[in-house]
Scaffold this active site. Sequence first.
Site, PDB file in Angstrom:
ATOM      1  N   HIS A   1      -0.605   0.075  10.640  1.00  0.00           N
ATOM      2  CA  HIS A   1       0.464  -0.846  10.255  1.00  0.00           C
ATOM      3  C   HIS A   1       1.597  -0.836  11.273  1.00  0.00           C
ATOM      4  CE1 HIS A   1      -0.717  -0.352   5.726  1.00  0.00           C
ATOM      5  NE2 HIS A   1      -1.415  -1.305   6.312  1.00  0.00           N
TER       6      HIS A   1
ATOM      7  N   GLU B   1       0.821  -1.212   0.000  1.00  0.00           N
ATOM      8  CA  GLU B   1       0.000   0.000   0.000  1.00  0.00           C
ATOM      9  C   GLU B   1       0.857   1.265   0.000  1.00  0.00           C
ATOM     10  OE1 GLU B   1      -2.231  -1.086   3.408  1.00  0.00           O
ATOM     11  OE2 GLU B   1      -3.689  -2.255   2.280  1.00  0.00           O
TER      12      GLU B   1
ATOM     13  N   ASP C   1      -0.602  -5.606   9.458  1.00  0.00           N
ATOM     14  CA  ASP C   1      -1.717  -4.831   9.988  1.00  0.00           C
ATOM     15  C   ASP C   1      -1.794  -5.097  11.486  1.00  0.00           C
ATOM     16  OD1 ASP C   1      -2.590  -3.778   7.615  1.00  0.00           O
ATOM     17  OD2 ASP C   1      -4.425  -4.951   7.490  1.00  0.00           O
TER      18      ASP C   1
END
Length: 582
Positions: free
Chosen positions: A520, A333, A357
């Site tokens: 994160h 990401e 995550d």
Amino acid sequence: MSNLVKIGIRPTIDGRRLGVRESLEEQTMNMAKNLANFIAENVRHVSGDAVECVIADSTIGGVAEAAACADKFKRENVGLSITVTPCWCYGTETIDMDPHMPKAIWGFNGTERPGAVYLAAAMAGHSQVGLPAFSIYGEEVQDKDDTSIPSDVQEKILRFCRAGLTVATIRGKSYLSMGSVSMGIAGSIVDQPFFQHYLGMRNEYVDMTEIKRRLDREIFDKEEFELAMAWTKEHCHEGKDYNREPMSEARKQEDWQTVVKMTMIMRDLMEGNPKLAEMGFGEEALGHNAVVGGFQGQRHWTDHLPNGDFSEAILNSSFDWNGIREPFVIATENDSLNGVNMLFGKMLTGQAQVFCDVRTYWSADSVERVSGYRPESGFIHLVNSGSAALDGCGEAKLTSGESAIKPHWQMSAQDAEACLSATKWPPADVEYFRGGGFSSNFLTHGGMPFTMHRINIIKGIGPVLQIAEGHSITLPQEVHETLNERTNPTWPTTWFVPRLNDEGAFKDVYSVMANWGANHCVITYGHVGADLITLASMLRIPVAMHNVEESDVFRPHTWSAFGQDKEGQDYRACATFGPLYK
């Protein structure tokens, strides 16, 4: 890497001739040589290469010799310096004045000559001129002919070297953004002043259409692609397809080819590939001089094309179809801040990093309610679809038989095979990834020490670092499946328990989760929080929360002038001195 950074050793001496200096020459220079040998035996570059130390051509008794040493260090690509002395020297006349070079001074704790007095005088000088330095002084008195390096001194020297090498090695390198902002994630809004002023790095950008262009125009090594596909078919085993309409075999075979090509293309974008020049693509062959990168993926790519999970996971691992190698660093990401933490973890340890995550806090009561099993404490579910290195499963074993993530130079073919065998590749969940692809799926072994860490940028403060040391745990298989099936079961899982100390953010596991600054984190194998704190202080990044023992915290000496509470000291000192490359 070529032209590797070296560590400079500066032996300083009392400059008074006609007896004083002459009596100290041998002891002082031997101190430098012993230190150089110790570092060479115990520190490696992230590449696995041995670290070379450069010693000044003579002892340094005054400013002329200090200048000659500085000139030599520039010629030799010295990136950090350690000054050593057993005696009094002329403070500001002999110190390292390079504004960007991490610097430490080891003052020998002996009674015959006042090495400690010089150390204190030099530290006062460093504070006054605004060039923070690390003070190293053994707790126990040594005899003047004792050439050993005490254990407490060794620990500080090694910590300084690991952190200093990180600072010097990443300077001038690039962060490569492949794409832009993913789903509004703050970390993927790349903050160029942070990279430039705090890390000394530059930012490079390519649109994701560049990856598509190279796919369509076949700008990759076709011979390597055949090797990579054969390896992937042999070692990357498909997992369960959880989609309501399973992917066809034809679609899966097409996706496998695409994700393997994407892996090669992302690597080539980062570091270049001379093979491309042979094919007539000279510009593409150069790469972007990137030591870390990020792939946006969601959603502009993944709604249409196979996701980047395979590419990110393989690149971040310490092996691929070419064998054992140094891991790359790719943030899913395009979370550039998590990417920086992955880079820090790799630079300090030589190990592959696990991008996660921070998904769920499970209390003991909640676990018991949904599974009937009551754990000893609550824990955090760390899980992500993309860039968790396959090393994170813990199938590599130490000689003791314990699960580990090894430095890549210690990895064996058997270790790599074990990690691959423990990983399945389920077809991507098309509710998340409409374009298909594959996600890695493994379960991290319990009992492994980990350090969870993350940088966040706070308006008005700048970057701050969070650290939580702890360990992975093993749940009964049926409990793991019950909890894992409640989220996305196609992704890798680590069940993590931070070490608690009954204070603040670490009073319980829930508080760690509640105080975490972003969605994160990175987990690095081992308890490396102290190294991260030292590194952060070199870069002037304050630490917002940590559970490292106070006795292990090693920051520049002048931090002690900023009050008595350690974390307040850190914030005030970092604000006063400002980023390293301002």
